[in-house]
Scaffold this motif. Sequence first.
Motif, mmCIF file in Angstrom:
data_model
loop_
_atom_site.group_PDB
_atom_site.id
_atom_site.type_symbol
_atom_site.label_atom_id
_atom_site.label_comp_id
_atom_site.label_asym_id
_atom_site.label_seq_id
_atom_site.Cartn_x
_atom_site.Cartn_y
_atom_site.Cartn_z
ATOM 1 N N ALA A 106 26.073 -0.010 83.735
ATOM 2 C CA ALA A 106 24.928 -0.908 83.882
ATOM 3 C C ALA A 106 25.302 -2.321 83.440
ATOM 4 C CB ALA A 106 23.749 -0.391 83.063
ATOM 5 N N LEU A 107 26.063 -2.413 82.350
ATOM 6 C CA LEU A 107 26.536 -3.711 81.870
ATOM 7 C C LEU A 107 27.393 -4.396 82.918
ATOM 8 C CD1 LEU A 107 27.895 -3.628 78.208
ATOM 9 C CD2 LEU A 107 26.237 -5.179 79.199
ATOM 10 N N ARG A 108 28.332 -3.652 83.463
ATOM 11 C CA ARG A 108 29.254 -4.192 84.447
ATOM 12 C C ARG A 108 28.501 -4.721 85.662
ATOM 13 N NH1 ARG A 108 35.230 -2.398 84.710
ATOM 14 N NH2 ARG A 108 35.179 -1.983 82.497
ATOM 15 N N VAL A 109 27.530 -3.959 86.114
ATOM 16 C CA VAL A 109 26.745 -4.375 87.281
ATOM 17 C C VAL A 109 26.016 -5.676 86.969
ATOM 18 C CG1 VAL A 109 24.746 -3.787 88.714
ATOM 19 C CG2 VAL A 109 26.480 -2.057 88.214
ATOM 20 N N HIS A 110 25.402 -5.741 85.791
ATOM 21 C CA HIS A 110 24.666 -6.957 85.439
ATOM 22 C C HIS A 110 25.616 -8.146 85.295
ATOM 23 C CE1 HIS A 110 21.168 -9.151 83.879
ATOM 24 N NE2 HIS A 110 22.101 -9.846 83.251
ATOM 25 N N LEU A 111 26.746 -7.937 84.655
ATOM 26 C CA LEU A 111 27.695 -9.037 84.460
ATOM 27 C C LEU A 111 28.234 -9.544 85.792
ATOM 28 C CD1 LEU A 111 29.703 -7.828 81.336
ATOM 29 C CD2 LEU A 111 27.937 -9.571 81.437
ATOM 30 N N ALA A 112 28.314 -8.633 86.769
ATOM 31 C CA ALA A 112 28.832 -9.036 88.081
ATOM 32 C C ALA A 112 27.896 -10.016 88.776
ATOM 33 C CB ALA A 112 29.038 -7.801 88.959
ATOM 34 N N ILE A 113 26.607 -9.931 88.460
ATOM 35 C CA ILE A 113 25.639 -10.773 89.173
ATOM 36 C C ILE A 113 25.085 -11.893 88.308
ATOM 37 C CG2 ILE A 113 24.914 -8.936 90.764
ATOM 38 C CD1 ILE A 113 22.388 -8.672 88.913
ATOM 39 N N LYS A 119 25.855 -14.937 85.702
ATOM 40 C CA LYS A 119 26.836 -15.811 85.072
ATOM 41 C C LYS A 119 26.500 -16.040 83.599
ATOM 42 C CE LYS A 119 29.381 -19.980 86.209
ATOM 43 N NZ LYS A 119 29.268 -20.879 85.054
ATOM 44 N N GLY A 120 25.215 -16.162 83.301
ATOM 45 C CA GLY A 120 24.807 -16.409 81.918
ATOM 46 C C GLY A 120 25.288 -15.315 80.992
ATOM 47 N N CYS A 121 25.122 -14.059 81.433
ATOM 48 C CA CYS A 121 25.541 -12.940 80.591
ATOM 49 C C CYS A 121 27.055 -12.810 80.550
ATOM 50 C CB CYS A 121 24.888 -11.645 81.060
ATOM 51 S SG CYS A 121 23.137 -11.605 80.633
ATOM 52 N N ARG A 122 27.742 -13.254 81.599
ATOM 53 C CA ARG A 122 29.214 -13.263 81.526
ATOM 54 C C ARG A 122 29.662 -14.207 80.409
ATOM 55 N NH1 ARG A 122 29.293 -12.895 87.148
ATOM 56 N NH2 ARG A 122 29.732 -15.089 87.480
ATOM 57 N N ASN A 123 28.972 -15.326 80.256
ATOM 58 C CA ASN A 123 29.312 -16.248 79.167
ATOM 59 C C ASN A 123 29.075 -15.597 77.814
ATOM 60 O OD1 ASN A 123 30.086 -18.290 80.882
ATOM 61 N ND2 ASN A 123 28.048 -19.219 80.950
ATOM 62 N N VAL A 124 27.934 -14.891 77.696
ATOM 63 C CA VAL A 124 27.636 -14.189 76.443
ATOM 64 C C VAL A 124 28.717 -13.154 76.167
ATOM 65 C CG1 VAL A 124 25.996 -12.640 75.296
ATOM 66 C CG2 VAL A 124 25.162 -14.560 76.674
ATOM 67 N N ASP A 125 29.107 -12.414 77.207
ATOM 68 C CA ASP A 125 30.142 -11.399 77.071
ATOM 69 C C ASP A 125 31.443 -12.033 76.575
ATOM 70 O OD1 ASP A 125 31.360 -8.844 77.357
ATOM 71 O OD2 ASP A 125 32.202 -9.486 79.260
ATOM 72 N N ALA A 126 31.801 -13.164 77.154
ATOM 73 C CA ALA A 126 33.039 -13.843 76.753
ATOM 74 C C ALA A 126 32.974 -14.238 75.284
ATOM 75 C CB ALA A 126 33.269 -15.066 77.635
ATOM 76 N N GLN A 127 31.786 -14.690 74.839
ATOM 77 C CA GLN A 127 31.631 -15.073 73.439
ATOM 78 C C GLN A 127 31.787 -13.866 72.522
ATOM 79 O OE1 GLN A 127 27.925 -17.195 73.027
ATOM 80 N NE2 GLN A 127 28.599 -18.740 74.504
ATOM 81 N N PHE A 128 31.180 -12.734 72.926
ATOM 82 C CA PHE A 128 31.302 -11.524 72.113
ATOM 83 C C PHE A 128 32.748 -11.078 72.025
ATOM 84 C CE2 PHE A 128 26.671 -10.609 72.376
ATOM 85 C CZ PHE A 128 26.494 -10.348 71.037
ATOM 86 N N ARG A 129 33.461 -11.147 73.169
ATOM 87 C CA ARG A 129 34.867 -10.739 73.166
ATOM 88 C C ARG A 129 35.682 -11.616 72.232
ATOM 89 N NH1 ARG A 129 36.168 -7.344 77.500
ATOM 90 N NH2 ARG A 129 34.352 -7.106 78.828
ATOM 91 N N PHE A 130 35.396 -12.913 72.279
ATOM 92 C CA PHE A 130 36.108 -13.848 71.423
ATOM 93 C C PHE A 130 35.847 -13.526 69.951
ATOM 94 C CE2 PHE A 130 36.057 -17.723 68.873
ATOM 95 C CZ PHE A 130 37.371 -18.119 69.019
ATOM 96 N N LEU A 131 34.558 -13.332 69.623
ATOM 97 C CA LEU A 131 34.190 -13.018 68.236
ATOM 98 C C LEU A 131 34.851 -11.731 67.776
ATOM 99 C CD1 LEU A 131 30.390 -13.876 68.075
ATOM 100 C CD2 LEU A 131 32.260 -14.993 66.871
ATOM 101 N N ARG A 132 34.818 -10.728 68.672
ATOM 102 C CA ARG A 132 35.356 -9.423 68.312
ATOM 103 C C ARG A 132 36.844 -9.526 67.997
ATOM 104 N NH1 ARG A 132 33.320 -5.316 72.575
ATOM 105 N NH2 ARG A 132 31.700 -6.866 72.501
ATOM 106 N N SER A 133 37.583 -10.260 68.832
ATOM 107 C CA SER A 133 39.018 -10.356 68.576
ATOM 108 C C SER A 133 39.270 -11.142 67.298
ATOM 109 C CB SER A 133 39.743 -10.995 69.771
ATOM 110 O OG SER A 133 39.294 -12.313 69.960
ATOM 111 N N ALA A 134 38.407 -12.128 67.015
ATOM 112 C CA ALA A 134 38.554 -12.888 65.772
ATOM 113 C C ALA A 134 38.293 -11.980 64.576
ATOM 114 C CB ALA A 134 37.583 -14.071 65.766
ATOM 115 N N VAL A 135 37.247 -11.147 64.674
ATOM 116 C CA VAL A 135 36.916 -10.229 63.578
ATOM 117 C C VAL A 135 38.028 -9.217 63.383
ATOM 118 C CG1 VAL A 135 35.376 -8.328 62.917
ATOM 119 C CG2 VAL A 135 34.417 -10.481 63.741
ATOM 120 N N GLN A 136 38.602 -8.734 64.505
ATOM 121 C CA GLN A 136 39.687 -7.764 64.388
ATOM 122 C C GLN A 136 40.892 -8.372 63.684
ATOM 123 O OE1 GLN A 136 40.129 -6.398 68.385
ATOM 124 N NE2 GLN A 136 38.536 -4.855 68.160
#
Length: 65
Positions: free
Chosen positions: A27-34, A36-53
């Motif tokens: 469901a996430l993938r489908v939403h992110l595909a359509i 753009k706003g949530c793709r930006n949010v996703d990118a931010q989460f990925r960035f934060l996650r790698s920083a936290v790791q």
Amino acid sequence: MMLSCKETARLLSQGADRKLAFSERVALRVHLAICKGCRNVDAQFRFLRSAVQRLSADAESEYGK
Ligand SMILES: [Zn+2]
């Protein structure tokens, strides 16, 4: 199932703490595909996650976890 942006943001933040169910990831993938706003949010989460790791990897050696 089509997620709203709000639900998508919730799943993205939960994805940082727990493994999402297959249906949730789809469901996430489908939403992110359509959406753009949530793709930006996703990118931010990925960035934060790698920083936290990186930080927790440092903390691990420091505290001998
Ligand atoms: Zn969205």
